[in-house]
Scaffold this motif. Structure first.
Motif, PDB file in Angstrom:
ATOM      1  N   CYS A 255       4.653 -16.032 -50.047  1.00  0.00           N
ATOM      2  CA  CYS A 255       5.996 -15.510 -49.756  1.00  0.00           C
ATOM      3  C   CYS A 255       5.969 -14.559 -48.560  1.00  0.00           C
ATOM      4  O   CYS A 255       6.872 -14.581 -47.712  1.00  0.00           O
ATOM      5  CB  CYS A 255       6.547 -14.785 -50.981  1.00  0.00           C
ATOM      6  SG  CYS A 255       7.070 -15.874 -52.330  1.00  0.00           S
ATOM      7  N   ASN A 258       5.817 -16.372 -45.330  1.00  0.00           N
ATOM      8  CA  ASN A 258       7.138 -16.882 -44.971  1.00  0.00           C
ATOM      9  C   ASN A 258       8.001 -15.783 -44.367  1.00  0.00           C
ATOM     10  O   ASN A 258       8.696 -15.994 -43.365  1.00  0.00           O
ATOM     11  CB  ASN A 258       7.833 -17.477 -46.190  1.00  0.00           C
ATOM     12  CG  ASN A 258       7.275 -18.830 -46.582  1.00  0.00           C
ATOM     13  OD1 ASN A 258       6.661 -19.519 -45.774  1.00  0.00           O
ATOM     14  ND2 ASN A 258       7.467 -19.217 -47.832  1.00  0.00           N
ATOM     15  N   VAL A 263      11.180 -16.778 -42.544  1.00  0.00           N
ATOM     16  CA  VAL A 263      11.613 -17.926 -43.348  1.00  0.00           C
ATOM     17  C   VAL A 263      11.934 -17.445 -44.752  1.00  0.00           C
ATOM     18  O   VAL A 263      11.172 -16.666 -45.351  1.00  0.00           O
ATOM     19  CB  VAL A 263      10.508 -19.005 -43.406  1.00  0.00           C
ATOM     20  CG1 VAL A 263      10.916 -20.144 -44.336  1.00  0.00           C
ATOM     21  CG2 VAL A 263      10.202 -19.527 -42.020  1.00  0.00           C
ATOM     22  N   TYR A 264      13.088 -17.883 -45.297  1.00  0.00           N
ATOM     23  CA  TYR A 264      13.446 -17.510 -46.669  1.00  0.00           C
ATOM     24  C   TYR A 264      12.550 -18.229 -47.675  1.00  0.00           C
ATOM     25  O   TYR A 264      12.125 -19.365 -47.453  1.00  0.00           O
ATOM     26  CB  TYR A 264      14.905 -17.864 -46.957  1.00  0.00           C
ATOM     27  CG  TYR A 264      15.897 -16.924 -46.324  1.00  0.00           C
ATOM     28  CD1 TYR A 264      16.002 -15.602 -46.742  1.00  0.00           C
ATOM     29  CD2 TYR A 264      16.725 -17.368 -45.297  1.00  0.00           C
ATOM     30  CE1 TYR A 264      16.913 -14.743 -46.158  1.00  0.00           C
ATOM     31  CE2 TYR A 264      17.642 -16.515 -44.705  1.00  0.00           C
ATOM     32  CZ  TYR A 264      17.729 -15.201 -45.141  1.00  0.00           C
ATOM     33  OH  TYR A 264      18.622 -14.353 -44.560  1.00  0.00           O
ATOM     34  N   ASN A 265      12.309 -17.555 -48.803  1.00  0.00           N
ATOM     35  CA  ASN A 265      11.537 -18.156 -49.899  1.00  0.00           C
ATOM     36  C   ASN A 265      12.502 -18.780 -50.893  1.00  0.00           C
ATOM     37  O   ASN A 265      13.289 -18.077 -51.537  1.00  0.00           O
ATOM     38  CB  ASN A 265      10.686 -17.091 -50.587  1.00  0.00           C
ATOM     39  CG  ASN A 265       9.544 -16.623 -49.713  1.00  0.00           C
ATOM     40  OD1 ASN A 265       8.562 -17.324 -49.528  1.00  0.00           O
ATOM     41  ND2 ASN A 265       9.677 -15.433 -49.142  1.00  0.00           N
ATOM     42  N   THR A 266      12.451 -20.084 -51.023  1.00  0.00           N
ATOM     43  CA  THR A 266      13.362 -20.795 -51.935  1.00  0.00           C
ATOM     44  C   THR A 266      12.699 -21.148 -53.265  1.00  0.00           C
ATOM     45  O   THR A 266      13.392 -21.359 -54.257  1.00  0.00           O
ATOM     46  CB  THR A 266      13.872 -22.080 -51.268  1.00  0.00           C
ATOM     47  OG1 THR A 266      12.744 -22.885 -50.875  1.00  0.00           O
ATOM     48  CG2 THR A 266      14.699 -21.754 -50.033  1.00  0.00           C
ATOM     49  N   ASN A 267      11.379 -21.226 -53.281  1.00  0.00           N
ATOM     50  CA  ASN A 267      10.665 -21.594 -54.509  1.00  0.00           C
ATOM     51  C   ASN A 267      10.355 -20.336 -55.328  1.00  0.00           C
ATOM     52  O   ASN A 267       9.202 -19.968 -55.534  1.00  0.00           O
ATOM     53  CB  ASN A 267       9.382 -22.345 -54.166  1.00  0.00           C
ATOM     54  CG  ASN A 267       8.700 -22.919 -55.397  1.00  0.00           C
ATOM     55  OD1 ASN A 267       9.366 -23.197 -56.398  1.00  0.00           O
ATOM     56  ND2 ASN A 267       7.392 -23.073 -55.343  1.00  0.00           N
ATOM     57  N   VAL A 268      11.420 -19.663 -55.758  1.00  0.00           N
ATOM     58  CA  VAL A 268      11.277 -18.441 -56.550  1.00  0.00           C
ATOM     59  C   VAL A 268      12.196 -18.520 -57.768  1.00  0.00           C
ATOM     60  O   VAL A 268      13.097 -19.365 -57.831  1.00  0.00           O
ATOM     61  CB  VAL A 268      11.634 -17.184 -55.723  1.00  0.00           C
ATOM     62  CG1 VAL A 268      10.659 -16.998 -54.566  1.00  0.00           C
ATOM     63  CG2 VAL A 268      13.064 -17.258 -55.206  1.00  0.00           C
ATOM     64  N   THR A 269      11.966 -17.643 -58.724  1.00  0.00           N
ATOM     65  CA  THR A 269      12.799 -17.596 -59.925  1.00  0.00           C
ATOM     66  C   THR A 269      14.227 -17.204 -59.552  1.00  0.00           C
ATOM     67  O   THR A 269      14.444 -16.295 -58.752  1.00  0.00           O
ATOM     68  CB  THR A 269      12.229 -16.565 -60.919  1.00  0.00           C
ATOM     69  OG1 THR A 269      10.883 -16.913 -61.230  1.00  0.00           O
ATOM     70  CG2 THR A 269      13.052 -16.532 -62.196  1.00  0.00           C
ATOM     71  N   LYS A 270      15.198 -17.895 -60.135  1.00  0.00           N
ATOM     72  CA  LYS A 270      16.599 -17.546 -59.881  1.00  0.00           C
ATOM     73  C   LYS A 270      16.889 -16.126 -60.359  1.00  0.00           C
ATOM     74  O   LYS A 270      16.349 -15.680 -61.366  1.00  0.00           O
ATOM     75  CB  LYS A 270      17.525 -18.530 -60.595  1.00  0.00           C
ATOM     76  CG  LYS A 270      17.492 -19.935 -60.028  1.00  0.00           C
ATOM     77  CD  LYS A 270      18.453 -20.845 -60.782  1.00  0.00           C
ATOM     78  CE  LYS A 270      18.436 -22.257 -60.212  1.00  0.00           C
ATOM     79  NZ  LYS A 270      19.351 -23.159 -60.965  1.00  0.00           N
TER      80      LYS A 270
END
Length: 291
Positions: A255, A258, A263-270
Motif C-alpha cells: 500500500c 502505491n 496510486v489509490y489502494n483499492t484492494n482494502v477492507t471497505k
C-alpha cells in the motif's frame, strides 16, 4: 465490543478443546484488532506471541526488551475485546520463580486462558533466531513449578504451557528429558521449540505423553508439514504465531508503494466493514440505550 466472558470460563473452554478430538489450529494475534479478526473468522483459540507484541508495540526485536507490565497490558486489552480462549506468551516469567508466579497470576487476572513459560536464559530470544541458550534444569523446574502453583492460586483459572529451547544448544535428548519433567510437574501443554525434522516430531510424541504444540513459522527452522499430517503424528496444537503480522507487514508495504507512486489502494477492507469490525455498530447500540 466488551467481553463478558471470565478468564475461568475461557480456561475451561481451552481444556475442552484440548480434550476433544482433532488438532487445534491456533493463529497468532498481536493486538485487540487481530484477536477480534480471529474470533470473527470462527477460529476457536488464539495465541499472543511476544515476538509480535515487541515488534508492533515497541518496533523492536524479541530479545527481552519488552517488560511484564507492557505484556500484561496487551493481555488485558485483548481479553477485554474477545470471548475466545487465548494463550499468551509469558517469556521466562520476567525474573526468578517468584516473578514467574506473579506473571501467571497477572495474566490470569487479565483474562488469559493460558500462559507459556520457557526455560531460556535472560535476555531471551525468539526461538527461531541465533544467540539463545537455556538455564540449568533445576532453575527450569523451579519456573514451571511456580507456574503450576500459581495456576491453582486465587479465583481465576489458567493453563500452563511449558516450553523448552534446549534443542538449540543441548540437543533433542535434553529437550525431551526436560519436557518429561515439566509434564510430571503438572504442565497442561508441552512445547519443544524449533523441532528440525518430521522424525524428531514423531520421537517427541512417542516419548512424551501429553498435549503437544508445534510452532509453524514461515521460513523458520521447523518444516511446514500439512496440518493433517501434524495431527496424524500426534500434535494437539498447530500454532502460526507470526502469519497475521507478516501478512499485515507485506500488505502495508504494498500500500505504501502505491501511495509513493500516487496510486489509490483499492484492494482494502471497505470502510463500512472496518467500522463493524472495530465495534462501531455495537457502540451505537450502547449509546442509544443511554440517550
Amino acid at each position: 465490543m466488551f467481553s463478558k466472558i471470565k478468564s475461568k470460563d475461557k480456561a475451561s473452554k481451552l481444556r475442552e478443546k484440548l480434550n476433544a478430538k482433532g488438532v487445534i489450529v491456533m493463529p497468532g494475534c498481536f493486538d485487540s484488532l487481530s484477536a477480534k479478526l480471529i474470533e470473527k473468522e470462527g477460529l476457536d483459540v488464539g495465541f499472543m506471541s511476544g515476538f509480535c507484541v515487541s515488534s508492533t508495540r515497541l518496533g523492536m526485536p524479541d530479545t527481552g526488551l519488552i517488560s511484564f507490565s507492557e505484556m500484561v497490558d496487551q493481555v488485558r486489552n485483548i481479553c477485554n475485546s474477545t470471548s475466545i480462549p487465548i494463550i499468551f506468551d509469558g517469556d521466562t516469567g520476567y525474573g526468578n520463580s517468584v516473578n514467574v508466579f506473579r506473571t501467571v497470576r497477572g495474566y490470569a487476572d487479565a483474562g488469559a486462558a493460558g500462559v507459556m513459560i520457557e526455560d531460556q536464559k535472560w535476555p531471551k530470544k525468539c526461538g527461531h533466531t541465533k544467540g539463545k541458550d537455556v538455564v540449568d534444569l533445576d532453575e527450569a523446574k523451579s519456573r514451571i513449578k511456580a507456574a503450576v502453583d500459581a495456576r491453582n492460586y486465587g479465583d481465576n483459572d489458567i493453563l500452563i504451557m511449558a516450553r523448552t529451547d534446549a534443542i538449540a544448544t543441548r540437543g533433542l535428548d535434553d529437550a525431551i528429558n526436560r519436557m518429561k519433567i515439566f509434564s510430571e510437574i503438572g504442565a497442561d501443554i508441552l512445547f519443544i521449540e524449533a523441532v528440525k525434522s518430521k522424525d524428531d516430531m514423531k520421537r517427541i510424541i512417542k516419548e512424551v505423553p501429553g498435549h503437544h504444540m508445534i510452532n509453524l513459522i514461515e521460513d523458520g527452522d521447523t518444516p511446514l508439514l500439512e496440518i493433517n499430517e501434524l495431527e496424524q503424528i500426534g500434535y494437539k496444537i498447530a500454532v502460526m504465531p507470526l502469519t497475521l503480522m507478516s501478512a499485515s507487514v507485506k500488505t502495508m508495504q504494498e500500500c505504501l508503494k502505491n501511495m509513493k507512486n500516487k496510486v489509490y489502494n483499492t484492494n482494502v477492507t471497505k470502510f463500512s466493514e472496518l467500522r463493524d469490525i472495530v465495534g462501531f455498530n455495537e457502540y451505537y447500540k450502547i449509546e442509544d440505550k443511554y440517550k
